[in-house]
Design a protein around this motif. Structure first.
Motif, PDB file in Angstrom:
ATOM      1  N   ARG A 195       2.553  16.252   1.208  1.00 31.03           N
ATOM      2  CA  ARG A 195       2.772  15.085   0.350  1.00 31.03           C
ATOM      3  C   ARG A 195       3.205  15.524  -1.032  1.00 31.03           C
ATOM      4  NH1 ARG A 195      -2.214  12.618   2.005  1.00 31.03           N
ATOM      5  NH2 ARG A 195      -1.870  11.161   3.721  1.00 31.03           N
ATOM      6  N   ARG A 246      11.541  14.982   7.462  1.00 29.44           N
ATOM      7  CA  ARG A 246      10.888  14.469   6.265  1.00 29.44           C
ATOM      8  C   ARG A 246      11.663  14.790   5.004  1.00 29.44           C
ATOM      9  NH1 ARG A 246       4.385  14.914   6.942  1.00 29.44           N
ATOM     10  NH2 ARG A 246       4.562  13.626   5.079  1.00 29.44           N
ATOM     11  N   SER A 247      12.876  15.297   5.198  1.00 25.37           N
ATOM     12  CA  SER A 247      13.797  15.548   4.081  1.00 25.37           C
ATOM     13  C   SER A 247      13.164  16.434   3.001  1.00 25.37           C
ATOM     14  CB  SER A 247      14.258  14.222   3.462  1.00 25.37           C
ATOM     15  OG  SER A 247      14.906  13.432   4.415  1.00 25.37           O
ATOM     16  N   ILE A 248      12.458  17.466   3.452  1.00 25.31           N
ATOM     17  CA  ILE A 248      11.866  18.431   2.529  1.00 25.31           C
ATOM     18  C   ILE A 248      12.516  19.785   2.795  1.00 25.31           C
ATOM     19  CG2 ILE A 248       9.715  19.392   1.625  1.00 25.31           C
ATOM     20  CD1 ILE A 248       8.220  17.205   3.078  1.00 25.31           C
ATOM     21  N   THR A 278      10.090  16.883  -4.222  1.00 22.43           N
ATOM     22  CA  THR A 278      11.476  16.685  -3.787  1.00 22.43           C
ATOM     23  C   THR A 278      12.028  15.374  -4.341  1.00 22.43           C
ATOM     24  OG1 THR A 278      11.082  17.935  -1.748  1.00 22.43           O
ATOM     25  CG2 THR A 278      12.988  16.459  -1.775  1.00 22.43           C
ATOM     26  N   GLU A 320       6.745  16.640  -0.826  1.00 24.22           N
ATOM     27  CA  GLU A 320       7.632  15.476  -0.755  1.00 24.22           C
ATOM     28  C   GLU A 320       7.828  14.859  -2.133  1.00 24.22           C
ATOM     29  OE1 GLU A 320       5.592  13.157   2.298  1.00 24.22           O
ATOM     30  OE2 GLU A 320       7.460  13.188   3.452  1.00 24.22           O
ATOM     31  N   THR A 340      13.069   7.541   0.628  1.00 26.31           N
ATOM     32  CA  THR A 340      11.705   7.542   0.103  1.00 26.31           C
ATOM     33  C   THR A 340      11.303   6.102  -0.196  1.00 26.31           C
ATOM     34  OG1 THR A 340      10.228   8.531  -1.559  1.00 26.31           O
ATOM     35  CG2 THR A 340      12.414   7.834  -2.314  1.00 26.31           C
TER      36      THR A 340
END
Length: 412
Positions: free
Chosen positions: A119, A16-18, A125, A122, A157
């Motif tokens: 959320r 989730r690229s976090i 980020t 995210e 995203t």
């Protein structure tokens, strides 16, 4: 629990690229918000997850007292000195209150709140990643439609193109490539945080920067832009090098540069005009292709009275008064058009406006007061009124709109 928690953290971080730090912070907040009552009744409780091991611990922030605690935020000093020998009355300490079955409690508690916290992580980020790209063009693919809004996939995203930021009558389909201007980042919204626009005037400016190397290099600069998205734009340009024609540079060989921009905008008409420090010259350029006879400047009212030949009146106004309206937006002054036959010897703009109002009142059979308000709004001739659309006329306040509409219908 620790191994399972570390697995979840690593999975979310990679898929989730976090960042791990954001995920851990989200987990701590989720556990805190949902399991506080199960941990300790103190008003201030802290949750910590040890990143290397995944171990979860809880602390209550308590005041050290020398008497029987009177509330859940106090702890007696004799007990405190078992762990903190140097503690003194009045100190505030972090007292570990991790329950023996905290792993199970944390898992159940976090499950309900983790999605919302993630959320948020995210979105934070995304905000960090795109903060320096606000006002720039971003590229993506149309993913789906949410009502009249378009959801744009940016790979890492998503962005939203609201209906109000879409060019009217422009059609997209799922899978289409799309360019838009990033105008805002809203991490508090329930949908995508990135808000993009295709109607913003700055979108046209950025397209010129992309297509015209002289603008990108700083030789040619954009001094102003006025836009009615999907219909027409006016852009004023200047050159810092006398050898470079700013208008020619923007148009390109055989119009190739401006053609690429108009294609991107669905054949929106673009007028490229030379900027001038001289206000009269600037507004004359802005009104092109109409030919201007003279310009009178009313500094007090921030208005320009522009005189044109009678045969140039329609051209100066443009379809539905669009040309004069955009010219006024471009130069930042109220532009009032008057044809040559309306000129009088008296040089003041006020007198010319009275004359124009008198002619409108006589030609249309409307009150002198309504005619004066129309002139003050930039409608100086009957042709200009006939060319204006209903919404533009409706914006003129304080007049009898029914009488005006009847008058316009009677004269054809």
């Amino acid at each position: 629990m620790s191994n399972e928690l570390l697995t979840v953290i690593e999975y979310l971080s990679q898929n989730r690229s976090i960042s791990r730090e954001s995920i851990i912070r989200a987990l701590e907040n989720a556990i805190m918000s949902a399991a506080k009552k199960s941990i300790h009744p103190a008003s201030e409780v802290k949750i910590k997850i040890d990143p290397p091991t995944g171990r979860i611990q809880a602390w209550a922030v308590l005041e050290v007292v020398d008497h029987v605690p009177q509330n859940n935020d106090q702890i007696v000093i004799d007990r405190v000195r078992e762990r903190f020998p140097d503690a003194k009355v009045g100190d505030r300490i972090e007292w570990e209150v991790t329950p023996s079955n905290f792993g199970r409690i944390a898992a159940q508690a976090a499950k309900q709140n983790l999605t919302q916290q993630l959320r948020r992580a995210e979105k934070e980020t995304v905000q960090e990643e795109f903060a320096d790209r606000v006002g720039q063009i971003i590229y993506g693919t149309v993913e789906k439609f949410d009502g009249n809004n378009i959801i744009v996939d940016l790979q890492t995203t998503k962005a939203i193109l609201p209906a109000r930021e879409q060019i009217r009558d422009e059609k997209f389909h799922a899978g289409d490539r799309i360019n838009a201007l990033l105008i805002k980042i809203d991490i508090n919204s329930s949908g995508p945080s990135l808000i993009v626009s295709r109607t913003a005037p700055e979108f046209v400016t950025r397209l010129f920067e992309r297509e015209v190397s002289e603008i990108h290099d700083g030789v040619v600069s954009v001094k102003g832009i006025a836009r009615e998205a999907g219909k027409r734009s006016k852009i004023a340009v200047a050159s810092s090098d006398p050898r470079v024609d700013p208008v020619g540079a923007c148009v390109g060989v055989r119009g190739t540069r401006v053609k690429r921009i108009t294609d991107e905008l669905g054949d929106e008409r673009i007028d490229i005009v030379p900027y001038s420090e001289d206000l009269a010259t600037y507004v004359s350029n802005a009104l092109l292709p109409a030919k201007v006879q003279s310009v009178k400047v009313d500094e007090a009212n921030h208005a320009l009275m522009v005189i044109v030949d009678e045969d140039q009146s329609k051209v100066a106004f443009g379809r539905k008064a669009q040309n004069v309206r955009l010219a006024g937006k471009l130069v930042g002054w109220t532009v009032k058009l008057c044809d040559e036959t309306s000129k009088e010897r008296a040089p003041s703009i006020e007198e010319q406006m009275k004359i124009a109002a008198g002619k409108l009142s006589e030609a249309l059979g409307i009150s002198a007061g309504d005619a004066a308000k129309l002139v003050a709004s930039g409608f100086v001739t009957v042709d200009g009124l006939k060319a204006a659309d209903a919404d533009t006329l409706a914006a003129v306040e304080g007049i009898d709109h029914d009488a005006l509409q009847t008058a316009l219908e009677n004269i054809g």
